[in-house]
Design a protein around this motif. Structure first.
Motif, PDB file in Angstrom:
ATOM      1  N   VAL A  33     -64.856 -49.148 -52.233  1.00 38.74           N
ATOM      2  CA  VAL A  33     -65.300 -50.451 -52.739  1.00 38.74           C
ATOM      3  C   VAL A  33     -65.103 -51.541 -51.685  1.00 38.74           C
ATOM      4  O   VAL A  33     -65.939 -52.448 -51.581  1.00 38.74           O
ATOM      5  CB  VAL A  33     -64.651 -50.832 -54.092  1.00 38.74           C
ATOM      6  CG1 VAL A  33     -64.997 -49.822 -55.157  1.00 38.74           C
ATOM      7  CG2 VAL A  33     -63.169 -51.024 -54.004  1.00 38.74           C
ATOM      8  N   ARG A  34     -64.056 -51.436 -50.895  1.00 38.17           N
ATOM      9  CA  ARG A  34     -63.851 -52.436 -49.833  1.00 38.17           C
ATOM     10  C   ARG A  34     -64.957 -52.364 -48.784  1.00 38.17           C
ATOM     11  O   ARG A  34     -65.396 -53.393 -48.277  1.00 38.17           O
ATOM     12  CB  ARG A  34     -62.473 -52.263 -49.204  1.00 38.17           C
ATOM     13  CG  ARG A  34     -61.368 -52.792 -50.094  1.00 38.17           C
ATOM     14  CD  ARG A  34     -60.022 -52.895 -49.384  1.00 38.17           C
ATOM     15  NE  ARG A  34     -59.071 -53.550 -50.251  1.00 38.17           N
ATOM     16  CZ  ARG A  34     -58.072 -52.939 -50.865  1.00 38.17           C
ATOM     17  NH1 ARG A  34     -57.870 -51.646 -50.676  1.00 38.17           N
ATOM     18  NH2 ARG A  34     -57.252 -53.602 -51.652  1.00 38.17           N
ATOM     19  N   ARG A  35     -65.405 -51.141 -48.447  1.00 41.03           N
ATOM     20  CA  ARG A  35     -66.513 -50.997 -47.493  1.00 41.03           C
ATOM     21  C   ARG A  35     -67.793 -51.641 -48.017  1.00 41.03           C
ATOM     22  O   ARG A  35     -68.660 -52.005 -47.247  1.00 41.03           O
ATOM     23  CB  ARG A  35     -66.790 -49.511 -47.199  1.00 41.03           C
ATOM     24  CG  ARG A  35     -65.911 -48.926 -46.127  1.00 41.03           C
ATOM     25  CD  ARG A  35     -66.443 -47.611 -45.596  1.00 41.03           C
ATOM     26  NE  ARG A  35     -66.882 -46.684 -46.610  1.00 41.03           N
ATOM     27  CZ  ARG A  35     -66.112 -45.762 -47.193  1.00 41.03           C
ATOM     28  NH1 ARG A  35     -64.843 -45.661 -46.867  1.00 41.03           N
ATOM     29  NH2 ARG A  35     -66.607 -44.960 -48.106  1.00 41.03           N
ATOM     30  N   HIS A  36     -67.912 -51.763 -49.337  1.00 47.44           N
ATOM     31  CA  HIS A  36     -69.089 -52.376 -49.950  1.00 47.44           C
ATOM     32  C   HIS A  36     -68.867 -53.847 -50.308  1.00 47.44           C
ATOM     33  O   HIS A  36     -69.649 -54.441 -51.049  1.00 47.44           O
ATOM     34  CB  HIS A  36     -69.507 -51.572 -51.183  1.00 47.44           C
ATOM     35  CG  HIS A  36     -70.161 -50.279 -50.843  1.00 47.44           C
ATOM     36  ND1 HIS A  36     -69.446 -49.141 -50.535  1.00 47.44           N
ATOM     37  CD2 HIS A  36     -71.465 -49.955 -50.715  1.00 47.44           C
ATOM     38  CE1 HIS A  36     -70.284 -48.164 -50.264  1.00 47.44           C
ATOM     39  NE2 HIS A  36     -71.507 -48.631 -50.347  1.00 47.44           N
ATOM     40  N   GLY A  37     -67.782 -54.438 -49.799  1.00 48.01           N
ATOM     41  CA  GLY A  37     -67.569 -55.874 -49.954  1.00 48.01           C
ATOM     42  C   GLY A  37     -66.890 -56.311 -51.239  1.00 48.01           C
ATOM     43  O   GLY A  37     -66.882 -57.507 -51.544  1.00 48.01           O
ATOM     44  N   LEU A  38     -66.323 -55.379 -51.994  1.00 51.30           N
ATOM     45  CA  LEU A  38     -65.628 -55.735 -53.229  1.00 51.30           C
ATOM     46  C   LEU A  38     -64.149 -55.391 -53.113  1.00 51.30           C
ATOM     47  O   LEU A  38     -63.758 -54.573 -52.287  1.00 51.30           O
ATOM     48  CB  LEU A  38     -66.195 -54.956 -54.421  1.00 51.30           C
ATOM     49  CG  LEU A  38     -67.645 -55.162 -54.803  1.00 51.30           C
ATOM     50  CD1 LEU A  38     -67.970 -54.359 -56.051  1.00 51.30           C
ATOM     51  CD2 LEU A  38     -67.956 -56.623 -55.019  1.00 51.30           C
ATOM     52  N   THR A  39     -63.353 -55.992 -53.980  1.00 47.61           N
ATOM     53  CA  THR A  39     -61.968 -55.570 -54.130  1.00 47.61           C
ATOM     54  C   THR A  39     -61.934 -54.488 -55.207  1.00 47.61           C
ATOM     55  O   THR A  39     -62.851 -54.407 -56.045  1.00 47.61           O
ATOM     56  CB  THR A  39     -61.060 -56.740 -54.558  1.00 47.61           C
ATOM     57  OG1 THR A  39     -61.444 -57.150 -55.886  1.00 47.61           O
ATOM     58  CG2 THR A  39     -61.155 -57.907 -53.586  1.00 47.61           C
ATOM     59  N   PRO A  40     -60.889 -53.672 -55.212  1.00 52.46           N
ATOM     60  CA  PRO A  40     -60.774 -52.680 -56.292  1.00 52.46           C
ATOM     61  C   PRO A  40     -60.807 -53.329 -57.678  1.00 52.46           C
ATOM     62  O   PRO A  40     -61.397 -52.773 -58.606  1.00 52.46           O
ATOM     63  CB  PRO A  40     -59.423 -52.011 -56.016  1.00 52.46           C
ATOM     64  CG  PRO A  40     -59.259 -52.120 -54.528  1.00 52.46           C
ATOM     65  CD  PRO A  40     -59.838 -53.479 -54.189  1.00 52.46           C
ATOM     66  N   GLN A  41     -60.203 -54.504 -57.819  1.00 51.82           N
ATOM     67  CA  GLN A  41     -60.195 -55.178 -59.119  1.00 51.82           C
ATOM     68  C   GLN A  41     -61.604 -55.616 -59.523  1.00 51.82           C
ATOM     69  O   GLN A  41     -61.956 -55.577 -60.702  1.00 51.82           O
ATOM     70  CB  GLN A  41     -59.251 -56.389 -59.090  1.00 51.82           C
ATOM     71  CG  GLN A  41     -57.801 -56.025 -58.912  1.00 51.82           C
ATOM     72  CD  GLN A  41     -57.415 -55.740 -57.456  1.00 51.82           C
ATOM     73  OE1 GLN A  41     -58.169 -55.990 -56.524  1.00 51.82           O
ATOM     74  NE2 GLN A  41     -56.233 -55.196 -57.261  1.00 51.82           N
ATOM     75  N   GLN A  42     -62.421 -56.046 -58.551  1.00 53.37           N
ATOM     76  CA  GLN A  42     -63.788 -56.428 -58.880  1.00 53.37           C
ATOM     77  C   GLN A  42     -64.589 -55.221 -59.353  1.00 53.37           C
ATOM     78  O   GLN A  42     -65.357 -55.314 -60.309  1.00 53.37           O
ATOM     79  CB  GLN A  42     -64.469 -57.083 -57.674  1.00 53.37           C
ATOM     80  CG  GLN A  42     -63.968 -58.474 -57.400  1.00 53.37           C
ATOM     81  CD  GLN A  42     -64.517 -59.039 -56.101  1.00 53.37           C
ATOM     82  OE1 GLN A  42     -64.621 -58.330 -55.100  1.00 53.37           O
ATOM     83  NE2 GLN A  42     -64.859 -60.304 -56.124  1.00 53.37           N
ATOM     84  N   TYR A  43     -64.405 -54.079 -58.684  1.00 57.45           N
ATOM     85  CA  TYR A  43     -65.091 -52.864 -59.125  1.00 57.45           C
ATOM     86  C   TYR A  43     -64.666 -52.513 -60.550  1.00 57.45           C
ATOM     87  O   TYR A  43     -65.500 -52.182 -61.399  1.00 57.45           O
ATOM     88  CB  TYR A  43     -64.818 -51.694 -58.172  1.00 57.45           C
ATOM     89  CG  TYR A  43     -65.368 -50.392 -58.690  1.00 57.45           C
ATOM     90  CD1 TYR A  43     -66.740 -50.172 -58.759  1.00 57.45           C
ATOM     91  CD2 TYR A  43     -64.517 -49.395 -59.145  1.00 57.45           C
ATOM     92  CE1 TYR A  43     -67.249 -48.980 -59.257  1.00 57.45           C
ATOM     93  CE2 TYR A  43     -65.022 -48.203 -59.637  1.00 57.45           C
ATOM     94  CZ  TYR A  43     -66.380 -48.001 -59.692  1.00 57.45           C
ATOM     95  OH  TYR A  43     -66.888 -46.826 -60.193  1.00 57.45           O
TER      96      TYR A  43
END
Length: 151
Positions: free
Chosen positions: A39-49
């Motif tokens: 998810v970080r590689r895609h620009g999100l935080t784990p919490q956002q996912y």
């Protein structure tokens, strides 16, 4: 909860149960690490996912309230408000009036939120398939006769 309230039920674990529990925990950690990095590689935080997934996976509808999301994510209300604010700033979610309860708002995925969630969730599904038995919970059933004799 007091420590004495945590007393285990049943007999102590066997070596096989410790191994199964350790393997299961290892599988969980491998999956979580994969998820965090992906998810970080895609620009999100784990919490956002997790927020996006909780919204899309909410039972019976395509939206949820902050209170419901706090329960699903096991976070405090104010933490979810901040998480929603950041996700809204990235055009991942939007707020809408709740016609059933004027005291709350509905949180919904945007088109961009749907798109990125779809891609990330497919990657997560593929990883779960790869992990297969590593994420199978230990069998806590009664020992079979052969196991009972070897204990």
């Amino acid at each position: 909860m007091a420590p004495e309230d945590d007393a285990p039920a049943g007999p102590p674990l066997t070596k096989r149960e410790f191994e199964a529990l350790a393997e299961f925990r290892f599988g969980i950690r491998r999956y979580l690490r994969f998820s965090e990095e992906t998810v970080r590689r895609h620009g999100l935080t784990p919490q956002q996912y997790q927020l996006l997934l909780a919204l899309k996976g909410f039972p019976g509808r395509e939206w949820a309230t902050v209170r419901e999301l706090a329960e699903r994510l096991q976070l405090r209300h104010h933490s979810v408000v901040e998480l929603v604010d950041r996700a809204q700033g990235q055009d991942l979610v939007t707020r809408a009036a709740n016609p059933d309860d004027a005291r709350s708002v509905r949180i919904l995925l945007t088109g961009e939120g749907e798109r990125i969630l779809g891609r990330l969730s497919a990657l997560h599904r593929d990883e779960l398939r790869r992990l297969d038995t590593a994420l199978t919970p230990p069998d806590w059933g009664e020992p079979v006769a052969a196991d009972a004799e070897s204990v």
